[in-house]
Design an enzyme around this catalytic site. Structure first.
Site, PDB file in Angstrom:
ATOM      1  N   ARG A  73      33.458  32.529  42.586  1.00 17.11           N
ATOM      2  CA  ARG A  73      33.391  33.831  43.246  1.00 17.11           C
ATOM      3  C   ARG A  73      31.938  34.275  43.271  1.00 17.11           C
ATOM      4  O   ARG A  73      31.327  34.475  42.220  1.00 17.11           O
ATOM      5  CB  ARG A  73      34.260  34.825  42.460  1.00 17.11           C
ATOM      6  CG  ARG A  73      34.486  36.161  43.139  1.00 17.11           C
ATOM      7  CD  ARG A  73      35.233  37.099  42.195  1.00 17.11           C
ATOM      8  NE  ARG A  73      34.321  37.687  41.218  1.00 17.11           N
ATOM      9  CZ  ARG A  73      34.713  38.200  40.041  1.00 17.11           C
ATOM     10  NH1 ARG A  73      35.971  38.162  39.678  1.00 17.11           N
ATOM     11  NH2 ARG A  73      33.816  38.741  39.229  1.00 17.11           N
ATOM     12  N   HIS A 108      34.213  41.389  41.544  1.00 16.44           N
ATOM     13  CA  HIS A 108      35.648  41.338  41.816  1.00 16.44           C
ATOM     14  C   HIS A 108      35.973  42.141  43.071  1.00 16.44           C
ATOM     15  O   HIS A 108      36.782  41.730  43.891  1.00 16.44           O
ATOM     16  CB  HIS A 108      36.431  41.889  40.622  1.00 16.44           C
ATOM     17  CG  HIS A 108      37.900  42.021  40.872  1.00 16.44           C
ATOM     18  ND1 HIS A 108      38.712  40.933  41.061  1.00 16.44           N
ATOM     19  CD2 HIS A 108      38.695  43.125  40.996  1.00 16.44           C
ATOM     20  CE1 HIS A 108      39.959  41.351  41.279  1.00 16.44           C
ATOM     21  NE2 HIS A 108      39.960  42.668  41.251  1.00 16.44           N
ATOM     22  N   TYR A 124      29.139  41.244  33.667  1.00 10.89           N
ATOM     23  CA  TYR A 124      29.826  40.486  32.613  1.00 10.89           C
ATOM     24  C   TYR A 124      29.695  38.976  32.813  1.00 10.89           C
ATOM     25  O   TYR A 124      30.056  38.195  31.942  1.00 10.89           O
ATOM     26  CB  TYR A 124      31.320  40.865  32.600  1.00 10.89           C
ATOM     27  CG  TYR A 124      31.950  40.894  33.975  1.00 10.89           C
ATOM     28  CD1 TYR A 124      32.416  39.742  34.586  1.00 10.89           C
ATOM     29  CD2 TYR A 124      32.036  42.102  34.674  1.00 10.89           C
ATOM     30  CE1 TYR A 124      32.959  39.771  35.858  1.00 10.89           C
ATOM     31  CE2 TYR A 124      32.584  42.147  35.947  1.00 10.89           C
ATOM     32  CZ  TYR A 124      33.049  40.980  36.538  1.00 10.89           C
ATOM     33  OH  TYR A 124      33.582  41.018  37.801  1.00 10.89           O
TER      34      TYR A 124
END
Length: 319
Positions: A239, A243, A251
């Site tokens: 990715r 998100h 993170y």
């Protein structure tokens, strides 16, 4: 069979998906989209190549990561933009509220569940419908590594395996369930290992390699069409963005992301086509310019749509 023409089509569609999303992100920056968007950069190979192994009458239950699978399944770019703009150019004619509530039954796009993981059981239901009607269609259910750990996966996969339903489960394993590393919440090393518990075949592939994705999906489709039951495909992907848009992704280790971006399927596939002499630089540049013009035209048309009025509030609601 991966003919030169098909390889070029796979690249063209991945590039189209990348450019379509780039324009959508501009709409977001301009404040034209009210809902969340979960970018699909890095997932293009898995979403596109798998869909190009299907027929138009096969079914898709997409996940929320990008719109590559919907575009590759044949959905019109204008209607997809219209759905995010929440206007009457969209597939839901403005009733999707600017988030991913998209459907195109004519192309087998059934939509998605209102909650992550709901597609597992919906796919089994669609597969049962196919079996009862006696057609040779298949249904593909996309979901992420986080949704793979929902209880609905057990329910759907157990039914699909027990009744040999023509379902293909595709896990987009990018290693992160929002901000949680997959190895912190998943006991197995590969989701493909779970397939044995449901009497189905499980395969783990490099989801950044579109040609490997296509071949794995073709094999699963052929098995399903001849009554051989479901397959669980784990595509390992990266990715490239947070998100959701607005997630800074702090993170994630920077080295991990850098290594992932070095595998960018759009860039590596382009280089591969040239190295294999499947296409040359001039041919691919012309293809890209053509796609850019198509995306610009689709975006411009979508912006001419109008918002739904209050008279449509009860449309589709039955008592």
């Amino acid at each position: 069979m991966l003919t030169p023409e098909l390889k070029i089509l796979i690249y063209r569609t991945m590039y189209q998906v990348q450019q379509w999303e780039k324009k959508l992100l501009q709409f977001l920056d301009d404040g034209l989209v009210s809902g969340f968007y979960h970018a699909g950069r890095g997932h293009e190979a898995l979403e596109v190549a798998s869909m190009l192994a299907l027929r138009q009458d096969d079914y898709l239950l997409y996940d929320h990561r990008g719109c590559g699978h919907m575009i590759a399944k044949g959905m019109d770019m204008v209607s997809l933009y219209g759905d995010f703009l929440a206007n009457d150019k969209g597939s839901t004619k403005g009733l999707g509220a600017g988030i991913v509530h998209i459907a195109d039954p004519d192309r087998g796009v059934l939509g998605q569940s209102g909650t992550l993981g709901g597609g597992h059981v919906l796919a089994a239901g669609a597969g049962l419908s196919i079996k009862l009607r006696g057609t040779d269609q298949v249904v593909v259910n996309f979901f992420g590594d986080g949704a793979a750990n929902r209880g609905t996966f057990h329910e759907g996969a157990n039914a699909a395996g027990a009744w040999k339903l023509p379902v293909i489960y595709i896990v987009q394993n990018n290693g992160w369930a929002i901000s949680t590393p997959v190895d912190k919440v998943t006991a197995v090393k590969s989701f493909a290992e779970r397939a044995a518990g449901y009497g189905m075949r499980g395969v783990s592939i490099d989801g950044m390699d579109p040609f490997a994705v296509y071949e794995a999906t073709v094999s699963a489709v052929e098995q399903a069409r001849r009554g051989g039951g479901p397959t669980l495909i784990e595509g390992k992907v990266v990715r490239f963005r947070g998100h959701f848009e607005g997630d800074p992704g702090t993170y994630r280790p920077e080295e991990e992301l850098a290594q992932g971006k070095a595998q960018d399927p759009v860039i590596t596939t382009r280089a591969r086509l040239i190295a294999e002499k499947t296409a040359d630089e001039q041919q691919l540049t012309a293809l890209e310019e053509e796609v850019n013009a198509e995306v610009d035209a689709a975006a411009a048309e979508a912006l001419t749509g109008t918002m739904p009025g209050r008279e449509r509030l009860a449309e589709g609601a039955y008592a």
